[in-house]
Design a protein around this motif. Structure first.
Motif, PDB file in Angstrom:
ATOM      1  N   UNK A 195      18.679  -2.989  -8.769  1.00  0.00           N
ATOM      2  CA  UNK A 195      19.978  -3.655  -8.703  1.00  0.00           C
ATOM      3  C   UNK A 195      19.831  -5.127  -8.302  1.00  0.00           C
ATOM      4  N   UNK A 196      18.758  -5.421  -7.565  1.00  0.00           N
ATOM      5  CA  UNK A 196      18.486  -6.799  -7.139  1.00  0.00           C
ATOM      6  C   UNK A 196      17.728  -7.595  -8.210  1.00  0.00           C
ATOM      7  N   UNK A 197      17.454  -6.944  -9.340  1.00  0.00           N
ATOM      8  CA  UNK A 197      16.802  -7.629 -10.447  1.00  0.00           C
ATOM      9  C   UNK A 197      15.318  -7.883 -10.260  1.00  0.00           C
ATOM     10  N   UNK A 198      14.632  -6.983  -9.573  1.00  0.00           N
ATOM     11  CA  UNK A 198      13.232  -7.233  -9.252  1.00  0.00           C
ATOM     12  C   UNK A 198      12.239  -6.682 -10.276  1.00  0.00           C
ATOM     13  N   UNK A 199      12.726  -5.975 -11.299  1.00  0.00           N
ATOM     14  CA  UNK A 199      11.806  -5.431 -12.296  1.00  0.00           C
ATOM     15  C   UNK A 199      12.489  -5.368 -13.656  1.00  0.00           C
ATOM     16  N   UNK A 200      11.664  -5.399 -14.696  1.00  0.00           N
ATOM     17  CA  UNK A 200      12.190  -5.367 -16.057  1.00  0.00           C
ATOM     18  C   UNK A 200      12.032  -4.004 -16.705  1.00  0.00           C
ATOM     19  N   UNK A 201      11.265  -3.115 -16.078  1.00  0.00           N
ATOM     20  CA  UNK A 201      11.008  -1.821 -16.703  1.00  0.00           C
ATOM     21  C   UNK A 201      10.755  -0.739 -15.655  1.00  0.00           C
ATOM     22  N   UNK A 202      11.023   0.489 -16.065  1.00  0.00           N
ATOM     23  CA  UNK A 202      10.721   1.665 -15.244  1.00  0.00           C
ATOM     24  C   UNK A 202       9.896   2.631 -16.086  1.00  0.00           C
ATOM     25  N   UNK A 203       8.788   3.090 -15.503  1.00  0.00           N
ATOM     26  CA  UNK A 203       7.925   4.046 -16.192  1.00  0.00           C
ATOM     27  C   UNK A 203       7.922   5.370 -15.421  1.00  0.00           C
ATOM     28  N   UNK A 204       8.096   6.481 -16.153  1.00  0.00           N
ATOM     29  CA  UNK A 204       7.999   7.817 -15.571  1.00  0.00           C
ATOM     30  C   UNK A 204       7.202   8.696 -16.527  1.00  0.00           C
ATOM     31  N   UNK A 205       6.656   9.775 -15.994  1.00  0.00           N
ATOM     32  CA  UNK A 205       5.894  10.689 -16.858  1.00  0.00           C
ATOM     33  C   UNK A 205       6.822  11.319 -17.887  1.00  0.00           C
ATOM     34  N   UNK A 206       7.986  11.745 -17.444  1.00  0.00           N
ATOM     35  CA  UNK A 206       9.005  12.282 -18.337  1.00  0.00           C
ATOM     36  C   UNK A 206      10.361  12.165 -17.648  1.00  0.00           C
ATOM     37  N   UNK A 207      11.423  12.462 -18.380  1.00  0.00           N
ATOM     38  CA  UNK A 207      12.767  12.292 -17.823  1.00  0.00           C
ATOM     39  C   UNK A 207      13.024  13.176 -16.606  1.00  0.00           C
ATOM     40  N   UNK A 208      12.352  14.325 -16.543  1.00  0.00           N
ATOM     41  CA  UNK A 208      12.590  15.211 -15.401  1.00  0.00           C
ATOM     42  C   UNK A 208      12.101  14.609 -14.095  1.00  0.00           C
ATOM     43  N   UNK A 209      11.193  13.598 -14.170  1.00  0.00           N
ATOM     44  CA  UNK A 209      10.761  12.930 -12.930  1.00  0.00           C
ATOM     45  C   UNK A 209      11.934  12.164 -12.329  1.00  0.00           C
ATOM     46  N   UNK A 210      12.790  11.569 -13.171  1.00  0.00           N
ATOM     47  CA  UNK A 210      13.966  10.862 -12.664  1.00  0.00           C
ATOM     48  C   UNK A 210      14.903  11.835 -11.967  1.00  0.00           C
ATOM     49  N   UNK A 211      14.997  13.054 -12.495  1.00  0.00           N
ATOM     50  CA  UNK A 211      15.853  14.048 -11.875  1.00  0.00           C
ATOM     51  C   UNK A 211      16.165  15.179 -12.821  1.00  0.00           C
ATOM     52  N   UNK A 212      16.674  16.263 -12.243  1.00  0.00           N
ATOM     53  CA  UNK A 212      17.074  17.421 -13.044  1.00  0.00           C
ATOM     54  C   UNK A 212      18.590  17.626 -12.922  1.00  0.00           C
ATOM     55  N   UNK A 213      19.301  16.527 -12.849  1.00  0.00           N
ATOM     56  CA  UNK A 213      20.754  16.549 -12.774  1.00  0.00           C
ATOM     57  C   UNK A 213      21.277  15.849 -14.029  1.00  0.00           C
ATOM     58  N   UNK A 214      21.813  16.624 -14.950  1.00  0.00           N
ATOM     59  CA  UNK A 214      22.192  16.114 -16.265  1.00  0.00           C
ATOM     60  C   UNK A 214      23.139  14.919 -16.189  1.00  0.00           C
ATOM     61  N   UNK A 215      24.153  15.030 -15.359  1.00  0.00           N
ATOM     62  CA  UNK A 215      25.159  13.969 -15.278  1.00  0.00           C
ATOM     63  C   UNK A 215      24.573  12.691 -14.698  1.00  0.00           C
ATOM     64  N   UNK A 216      23.846  12.815 -13.581  1.00  0.00           N
ATOM     65  CA  UNK A 216      23.317  11.628 -12.910  1.00  0.00           C
ATOM     66  C   UNK A 216      22.220  10.937 -13.712  1.00  0.00           C
ATOM     67  N   UNK A 217      21.319  11.715 -14.304  1.00  0.00           N
ATOM     68  CA  UNK A 217      20.268  11.104 -15.119  1.00  0.00           C
ATOM     69  C   UNK A 217      20.873  10.487 -16.375  1.00  0.00           C
ATOM     70  N   UNK A 218      21.898  11.139 -16.920  1.00  0.00           N
ATOM     71  CA  UNK A 218      22.591  10.571 -18.078  1.00  0.00           C
ATOM     72  C   UNK A 218      23.239   9.238 -17.741  1.00  0.00           C
ATOM     73  N   UNK A 219      23.790   9.137 -16.542  1.00  0.00           N
ATOM     74  CA  UNK A 219      24.390   7.872 -16.105  1.00  0.00           C
ATOM     75  C   UNK A 219      23.335   6.771 -16.031  1.00  0.00           C
ATOM     76  N   UNK A 220      22.154   7.129 -15.558  1.00  0.00           N
ATOM     77  CA  UNK A 220      21.061   6.154 -15.476  1.00  0.00           C
ATOM     78  C   UNK A 220      20.659   5.659 -16.863  1.00  0.00           C
ATOM     79  N   UNK A 221      20.403   6.607 -17.756  1.00  0.00           N
ATOM     80  CA  UNK A 221      19.878   6.244 -19.078  1.00  0.00           C
ATOM     81  C   UNK A 221      20.926   5.599 -19.985  1.00  0.00           C
ATOM     82  N   UNK A 222      22.189   6.026 -19.829  1.00  0.00           N
ATOM     83  CA  UNK A 222      23.242   5.523 -20.723  1.00  0.00           C
ATOM     84  C   UNK A 222      23.968   4.296 -20.176  1.00  0.00           C
TER      85      UNK A 222
END
Length: 261
Positions: free
Chosen positions: A78-105
């Motif tokens: 949110x402070x603009x300190x990075x241009x990219x995020x890397x994860x092994x797969x989407x499940x690393x971000x979370x297993x909450x459909x609504x919240x992860x969808x909010x992140x990606x969309x």
């Protein structure tokens, strides 16, 4: 000039997020924190990022989004300190459909952040991946399915007859019938607390540190104090300090569902 330098720094900075929970043990060694770090570092460097910052949550379920490492990463994004995020797969971000969808969309596009989920073949710099929402939904189903299977497994075991082997921490042999286990109330309280702390988002190391701070006896030290003989190698001394592996072992035991938790 300062803004220009900040932009240059952001453009070469990638946040690498690693997460592991006890359910991920079922996925094999490739999901270990160490192997996630190696994979993400390799791919991020290949894609031209030279300033790599790691964030991790070890022993925390993806069902909750209130994870220390994850929250810290989002705040810095949110402070603009990075241009990219890397994860092994989407499940690393979370297993909450609504919240992860909010992140990606919403969150990542709104903050101009590139998302790379390696095993899912997702790289938002290469265009939208139509399968991402489906994978996201599957990840939440997976978390629910694991929980359901654990409970079914325990019910089957409970109806199968006599328990096998030594009772785990939280149970003792019934004095009236040594072939039957009964709940050890004192130890069971500690087990319940460990589960509550896990559901509240605490990692295994955090839980161990808190129990150690409160001078709560480890399972082996507790058995020794109670005069309960347990199998061990020779005159092995009981573990006197709580650690991450002890917490993980307790959380992995299926016998607790029903009587204790």
């Amino acid at each position: 000039m300062k803004q220009s330098n900040n932009k240059k720094s952001r453009d070469v900075t990638a946040f690498l997020y690693e997460r592991l929970s006890r359910d991920d043990n079922l996925e094999g060694e490739s999901y270990s924190i160490g192997n996630q770090k190696k994979l993400l570092t390799k791919v991020a460097k290949e894609k031209g990022y030279t300033n790599l910052v790691h964030f991790l949550d070890d022993g925390i379920s993806g069902v909750t989004m209130d994870r220390p490492g994850f929250v810290d990463m989002i705040q810095q994004l949110e402070q603009g300190k990075a241009a990219a995020v890397f994860v092994k797969d989407l499940s690393r971000l979370g297993r909450n459909y609504i919240e992860v969808g909010r992140l990606t969309e919403e969150f990542f596009p709104d903050h101009d952040i590139r998302l790379v989920a390696i095993s899912d073949n997702i790289d938002t710099a290469e265009g939208e991946n139509e399968l991402a929402p489906i994978r996201n939904l599957f990840n939440e189903w997976y978390a629910r399915d694991i929980s359901k299977k654990r409970r079914i497994s325990n019910k089957i075991k409970g109806n199968a007859g006599e328990p096998m082997g030594q009772p785990p921490y939280g149970y003792i042999k019934d004095p009236a019938n040594p072939k039957r286990w009964i709940v050890d109330d004192e130890a069971a309280q500690v087990v319940r607390r460990i589960y509550r702390m896990t559901l509240d988002g605490f990692g295994t190391e955090q839980i161990a540190a808190q129990l150690e701070k409160e001078e709560i006896l480890t399972p082996r030290a507790y058995w020794l104090k109670k005069g309960i003989k347990r199998p061990g190698k020779g005159k092995q001394q009981p573990a006197t300090k709580w650690n991450s592996s002890t917490i993980t072992k307790i959380l992995s035991l299926q016998e607790y569902c029903g009587d204790i938790i």
